[in-house]
Design a protein around this motif. Structure first.
Motif, PDB file in Angstrom:
ATOM      1  N   ILE A   1      -9.330   1.849   7.033  1.00 38.16           N
ATOM      2  CA  ILE A   1     -10.527   2.110   6.667  1.00 38.16           C
ATOM      3  C   ILE A   1     -10.653   3.550   6.128  1.00 38.16           C
ATOM      4  N   ALA A   2     -11.553   3.518   5.107  1.00 39.47           N
ATOM      5  CA  ALA A   2     -11.529   4.586   4.384  1.00 39.47           C
ATOM      6  C   ALA A   2     -12.432   5.779   5.064  1.00 39.47           C
ATOM      7  N   LEU A   3     -12.082   6.990   5.096  1.00 40.27           N
ATOM      8  CA  LEU A   3     -12.700   8.233   5.612  1.00 40.27           C
ATOM      9  C   LEU A   3     -12.824   9.351   4.888  1.00 40.27           C
ATOM     10  N   ALA A   4     -13.918  10.180   4.985  1.00 39.34           N
ATOM     11  CA  ALA A   4     -14.218  11.154   3.846  1.00 39.34           C
ATOM     12  C   ALA A   4     -13.065  12.386   4.122  1.00 39.34           C
ATOM     13  N   ASN A   5     -12.649  12.863   5.276  1.00 41.06           N
ATOM     14  CA  ASN A   5     -12.001  13.493   5.352  1.00 41.06           C
ATOM     15  C   ASN A   5     -10.527  13.397   5.398  1.00 41.06           C
ATOM     16  N   ASP A   6     -10.006  12.211   5.056  1.00 42.59           N
ATOM     17  CA  ASP A   6      -8.620  11.594   4.963  1.00 42.59           C
ATOM     18  C   ASP A   6      -7.960  12.212   3.718  1.00 42.59           C
ATOM     19  N   ILE A   7      -6.644  12.461   3.722  1.00 41.64           N
ATOM     20  CA  ILE A   7      -6.196  12.604   2.313  1.00 41.64           C
ATOM     21  C   ILE A   7      -6.177  11.630   1.535  1.00 41.64           C
ATOM     22  N   ARG A   8      -6.572  11.989   0.434  1.00 43.85           N
ATOM     23  CA  ARG A   8      -6.853  10.949  -0.819  1.00 43.85           C
ATOM     24  C   ARG A   8      -5.703  10.783  -1.777  1.00 43.85           C
ATOM     25  N   ASP A   9      -4.678  11.424  -1.483  1.00 45.87           N
ATOM     26  CA  ASP A   9      -3.299  11.076  -2.326  1.00 45.87           C
ATOM     27  C   ASP A   9      -2.433  10.040  -1.935  1.00 45.87           C
ATOM     28  N   PHE A  10      -2.092   9.210  -2.516  1.00 42.07           N
ATOM     29  CA  PHE A  10      -1.001   8.038  -2.182  1.00 42.07           C
ATOM     30  C   PHE A  10       0.269   8.170  -2.980  1.00 42.07           C
ATOM     31  N   GLU A  11       1.371   7.803  -2.360  1.00 41.75           N
ATOM     32  CA  GLU A  11       2.587   7.794  -3.280  1.00 41.75           C
ATOM     33  C   GLU A  11       3.352   6.556  -2.857  1.00 41.75           C
ATOM     34  N   CYS A  12       3.816   5.954  -4.098  1.00 38.84           N
ATOM     35  CA  CYS A  12       4.795   4.744  -3.890  1.00 38.84           C
ATOM     36  C   CYS A  12       6.369   5.285  -4.403  1.00 38.84           C
ATOM     37  N   ARG A  13       7.101   5.363  -3.529  1.00 38.86           N
ATOM     38  CA  ARG A  13       8.422   6.117  -3.995  1.00 38.86           C
ATOM     39  C   ARG A  13       9.765   5.103  -3.611  1.00 38.86           C
ATOM     40  N   LEU A  14      10.575   4.901  -4.869  1.00 34.10           N
ATOM     41  CA  LEU A  14      11.637   4.229  -4.632  1.00 34.10           C
ATOM     42  C   LEU A  14      12.727   5.054  -4.819  1.00 34.10           C
ATOM     43  N   GLN A  15      13.896   5.033  -3.717  1.00 36.28           N
ATOM     44  CA  GLN A  15      15.084   5.568  -3.642  1.00 36.28           C
ATOM     45  C   GLN A  15      16.223   4.354  -3.891  1.00 36.28           C
ATOM     46  N   MET A  16      17.106   4.798  -5.052  1.00 34.09           N
ATOM     47  CA  MET A  16      18.105   3.817  -5.115  1.00 34.09           C
ATOM     48  C   MET A  16      19.478   4.504  -5.523  1.00 34.09           C
ATOM     49  N   GLY A  17      20.154   4.987  -4.394  1.00 26.73           N
ATOM     50  CA  GLY A  17      21.162   5.887  -4.458  1.00 26.73           C
ATOM     51  C   GLY A  17      20.589   7.276  -4.911  1.00 26.73           C
ATOM     52  N   GLY A  18      21.133   7.767  -6.061  1.00 23.16           N
ATOM     53  CA  GLY A  18      20.734   9.158  -6.557  1.00 23.16           C
ATOM     54  C   GLY A  18      19.561   8.953  -7.557  1.00 23.16           C
ATOM     55  N   VAL A  19      18.940   7.748  -7.580  1.00 23.42           N
ATOM     56  CA  VAL A  19      17.837   7.477  -8.395  1.00 23.42           C
ATOM     57  C   VAL A  19      16.713   7.376  -7.852  1.00 23.42           C
ATOM     58  N   VAL A  20      15.567   7.945  -8.274  1.00 21.23           N
ATOM     59  CA  VAL A  20      14.283   8.182  -7.553  1.00 21.23           C
ATOM     60  C   VAL A  20      13.126   7.733  -8.602  1.00 21.23           C
ATOM     61  N   ARG A  21      12.257   6.800  -8.267  1.00 21.70           N
ATOM     62  CA  ARG A  21      11.213   6.439  -8.965  1.00 21.70           C
ATOM     63  C   ARG A  21       9.820   6.395  -8.138  1.00 21.70           C
ATOM     64  N   SER A  22       8.711   7.038  -8.732  1.00 20.82           N
ATOM     65  CA  SER A  22       7.731   7.288  -7.846  1.00 20.82           C
ATOM     66  C   SER A  22       6.341   6.697  -8.830  1.00 20.82           C
ATOM     67  N   ASP A  23       5.426   6.378  -7.935  1.00 22.92           N
ATOM     68  CA  ASP A  23       3.903   6.083  -8.799  1.00 22.92           C
ATOM     69  C   ASP A  23       3.034   6.885  -7.632  1.00 22.92           C
ATOM     70  N   THR A  24       1.819   7.533  -8.129  1.00 25.74           N
ATOM     71  CA  THR A  24       1.089   7.978  -7.202  1.00 25.74           C
ATOM     72  C   THR A  24      -0.259   7.538  -7.616  1.00 25.74           C
ATOM     73  N   GLY A  25      -1.245   7.549  -6.756  1.00 26.89           N
ATOM     74  CA  GLY A  25      -2.973   7.315  -6.936  1.00 26.89           C
ATOM     75  C   GLY A  25      -3.535   8.016  -6.085  1.00 26.89           C
ATOM     76  N   THR A  26      -4.986   8.515  -6.827  1.00 37.33           N
ATOM     77  CA  THR A  26      -5.958   9.064  -5.724  1.00 37.33           C
ATOM     78  C   THR A  26      -7.226   8.507  -5.632  1.00 37.33           C
ATOM     79  N   ILE A  27      -7.838   8.317  -4.505  1.00 38.12           N
ATOM     80  CA  ILE A  27      -9.190   7.751  -4.489  1.00 38.12           C
ATOM     81  C   ILE A  27     -10.266   8.655  -4.019  1.00 38.12           C
ATOM     82  N   SER A  28     -11.384   8.408  -4.442  1.00 40.24           N
ATOM     83  CA  SER A  28     -12.656   9.140  -4.171  1.00 40.24           C
ATOM     84  C   SER A  28     -13.636   8.496  -3.181  1.00 40.24           C
TER      85      SER A  28
END
Length: 766
Positions: A280-307
């Motif tokens: 459930i969306a709340l006004a005082n919650d943290i609005r930054d989300f991150e999708c993170r992939l760790q594959m051995g020593g390789v890291v891939r990530s994607d972020t998103g922000t909501i209002s």
């Protein structure tokens, strides 16, 4: 059945990473770790420094992770702590010293997964001044002394140096803040000993030159992650969010592939190739989300922000009136300043006070009124709508206490013509309180008391005692009418005038054995302290404190020793010392002593007079006995002599003196009688004529050879012989011999006798 379970366990253990939690799946990931030095990396001695180790860890769910922190200084472990809290690790260095200088880093270990921060250097400046103590200050040659040098507050490895003047004579390395040595001096004289110290710290690092460059080629793996958040736009509080994290083009040849979905530092979900999450969306919650992939020593990530748009704002709680006094009527208002009308009706938004047990009554949406409590109380407003609840900040209600009637008093004493202070103070009343000083009903000054121990003091002065009772003060800490104090009740002290010193008896009549009374009188407010002084004596003769404006100093049975200069000093509570004029006291002789001295003088004078009279009479008798003059005839026809006896009672003796410069000459007009027998008298009467003495004036100066003169006058005598018939006899003369019996002029008398022996009288002219 048992074989099936064993195979299943083997497959699971080979499928999942050995570092995972619960041996089923891995539920955390360490993103990064950093060390911060607060307040600065360059500080001075005695500064309190905090090393903050901040680790960014994403974890699944709300499970507590056991985190092991380690703090390093110059590569050495200085602190270790295990904690299950996600808060930063704080390592405090209290009152740092030079020995705390170094490079610090921190490491976190979660279930075997470690990460170390970069090193940060802390530089501390400033050393305390060393203090030297010796056990003896005076020794003989060759004798030992013990010297102790202390570096207060310093820590670490320290080198201490001891010096004799500028020459180093001893060195000690210790791990404490003091060193003690034994010194011996072989030469006599003055030796100046001092010490110093050096704190050992890690040497500064030096950077080398760059090496040769080597080229390395790195290929990119064609894998990516995609983060998707629904709805895409216009999200309100209370809306349901759908979040997905997906791996694109997964690489099956790679092992240990892990996908994490997190919101801030909160791990929402974990998977291999795809992760979904809803909330459930709340006004005082943290609005930054991150999708993170760790594959051995390789890291891939994607972020998103909501209002997220607020459905209604956090309510605010206000009170009226602004100043609240105990048991006064008050009104509390709770209100959300903004809301989303397209999603929320005003009737859906409700307000309530927390705690609900307050005595205030609701008089409308968000309006509560009633009497204020007589003690402090905290109120909170709660706004609710569509399952969302928001709390206002707590309102601390501190009801003020009305100020009581002030008391007015004097600080110290009131002295006419001098400044003094008036204190206005109320026993009860909330600060701030404004005190106003009144004279009559005219305002003079206002003082604001804002601190508990502050006083309202007013500086004034008066010239008359009746002015004191005109002062009043009022106190005010609210909109109410200010209570007025009573009138000031204090005694005004009049400064002393110059003392008047009175002497009894009169200064001219002071004699020995009299009683002296000195009275010192002033004009002013008693009590008065009088001091009596005598010039030449530092200490006062007498000190008296009197409730009257005068006092006296008595001296019984005066003597010459009490003569001197006296004065008095006076002082009262006005503290102005006044001094009288000086009075000179001269003690004269007593009356009986004067009478004795006067009688003695008169007696001495009387004796002197009696002695003088007796002496005078004695001398007179001698003169009468010796004062006979013999007179002889000058004619050659007769040998008889004429004898004349001079006494004090004869005219010849009393004749006046003759002045040489035409002065008068004494006249002897008759012959003095002589004491002879009857026969001689009759014979002389028949044979010799009478001698008559007349005064002859000589117009010319006398011959100095004939009549030598002395100072004064001289009598010149001429003898005239008369006949019995009255006619002058021109032929028959006699010579006259003079004998001067004046003892005061013996030389003149003798000379006159000599002249009479050798000089005849002048021949009279017919």
């Amino acid at each position: 059945m048992g074989l099936l379970l064993l195979l299943t366990s083997a497959l699971l253990s080979s499928h999942f990473h050995p570092g995972s939690v619960v041996k089923a799946q891995r539920s955390f990931t360490i993103k990064d770790i950093a060390l911060f030095i607060e307040p600065s990396s360059n500080v001075s001695r005695d500064t309190n420094v905090i090393l903050r180790c901040q680790a960014n860890v994403s974890s699944f769910g709300h499970e507590a992770l056991s985190r092991e922190y380690t703090i390093y200084k110059d590569g050495n472990t200085v602190y270790t702590k295990t904690s299950s809290s996600s808060e930063d690790l704080l390592y405090r260095l209290s009152e740092v010293r030079i020995s705390n200088t170094g490079k610090y880093s921190c490491k976190i270990n979660i279930e075997g997964t470690e990460m170390t921060s970069g090193a940060r250097k802390l530089t501390v400046t400033g050393l305390s001044k060393p203090v030297l103590h010796i056990n003896k200050g005076v020794v003989t040659e060759g004798e030992e002394i013990t010297a102790r040098c202390t570096a207060h507050g310093e820590t670490g490895s320290i080198f201490f140096y001891f010096y004799d003047d500028s020459t180093e004579i001893e060195e000690r390395k210790v791990n404490s803040n003091q060193a003690e040595v034994t010194l011996r001096f072989s030469s006599a004289g003055i030796h100046r000993i001092h010490c110093a110290y050096t704190v050992l710290v890690t040497a500064d690092s030096f950077k080398s030159k760059e090496s040769n460059a080597v080229t390395v080629s790195v290929k990119e793996i064609p894998v990516a992650v995609v983060l998707e958040i629904l709805p895409h736009s216009k999200i309100y509080e209370g809306d349901e969010l759908f979040i997905s994290c997906t791996v694109q083009n997964p690489q099956p040849t790679y092992e240990g592939v892990h996908l994490y979905l997190s919101q801030g530092n909160q791990l929402l979900s974990r998977g291999d190739t795809k992760v979904n999450h809803s909330s459930i969306a709340l006004a005082n919650d943290i609005r930054d989300f991150e999708c993170r992939l760790q594959m051995g020593g390789v890291v891939r990530s994607d972020t998103g922000t909501i209002s997220v748009t607020e459905l209604f704002s956090v309510p605010t709680l206000t009170i009226s009136p602004a100043e609240v006094f105990q048991r006064e009527y008050i009104t509390l208002t709770c209100k959300s300043e903004s809301s989303a009308p397209e999603r929320l009706d005003q009737e859906e938004l409700t307000y309530a006070l927390d705690p609900p047990g307050s005595l205030l009554v609701s008089e409308g949406p968000g309006i509560f009124s009633g009497n204020a409590l007589p003690y402090d109380f905290n109120y909170t407003c709660v706004a609710r709508a569509k399952g969302i609840e928001k709390h206002s900040e707590a309102l601390a209600l501190r009801p003020k206490v009305p100020v009581t009637t002030p008391k007015i008093s004097v600080v110290g004493r009131v002295v006419l013509g001098k400044p003094f202070q008036i204190l206005c103070q109320s026993d009860i009343g909330s600060l701030p309180i404004n005190y106003t000083l009144l004279k009559g009903y005219d305002q003079l000054s206002t003082a604001a008391v804002t601190q508990p121990f502050q006083q309202a003091l007013f500086t004034v002065s008066v010239d008359r005692p009746d002015e004191v009772s005109k002062f009043m003060c009022e106190a005010k800490n609210s909109h109410r009418e200010a209570p007025l104090s009573r009138r000031l009740n204090a005694t005004a002290i009049e400064p002393l005038s110059r003392p008047i010193l009175t002497v009894i008896p009169d200064v001219a009549e002071i004699s020995e054995e009299d009683q002296l009374l000195l009275i010192c009188g002033v004009r002013g407010t008693p009590p008065v302290t009088f001091k009596w002084y005598r010039v030449g004596t530092e200490q006062p003769l007498s000190t008296t404190t009197s409730n009257n404006n005068n006092t006296d100093y008595q001296v019984h049975s005066l003597s010459k020793e009490h003569s001197g200069v006296y004065y008095c000093e006076a002082v009262n509570y006005a503290n102005n010392v006044v001094r009288s004029e000086r009075v000179t006291i001269e003690v004269r002789l007593a009356l009986w002593k004067k009478l004795v001295i006067g009688g003695s003088c008169l007696l001495a004078l009387f004796v002197l007079v009696v002695v003088s009279v007796l002496c005078f009479r004695s001398k007179r008798g001698k003169r009468e006995a010796a004062a006979e003059l013999s007179v002889k005839p000058a004619s050659p026809k007769s040998d008889d002599s004429l004898t004349v006896t001079l006494t004090h009672d004869t005219e010849v003796y009393n004749a006046a003196t003759v002045r040489l410069d035409r002065a008068s000459v004494s006249v002897w007009s008759e012959r003095p009688p002589e004491e002879v027998n009857d026969e001689e008298s009759s014979s002389a009467a028949s044979k010799e004529p009478d001698v008559e003495y007349t005064e002859v004036v000589h117009p010319r100066p006398l011959d100095p050879t004939r009549v030598p003169l002395k100072k004064g006058t001289e009598t010149v005598y001429s003898e005239l012989q008369n006949s019995p018939n009255g006619a002058a006899d021109h032929h028959d003369y006699g010579s006259v011999q003079y004998a001067e019996l004046n003892s005061e002029q013996p030389e003149v008398n003798n000379y006159l006798l000599e002249v009479n022996h050798h000089q005849d009288l002048p021949v009279p002219v017919d």
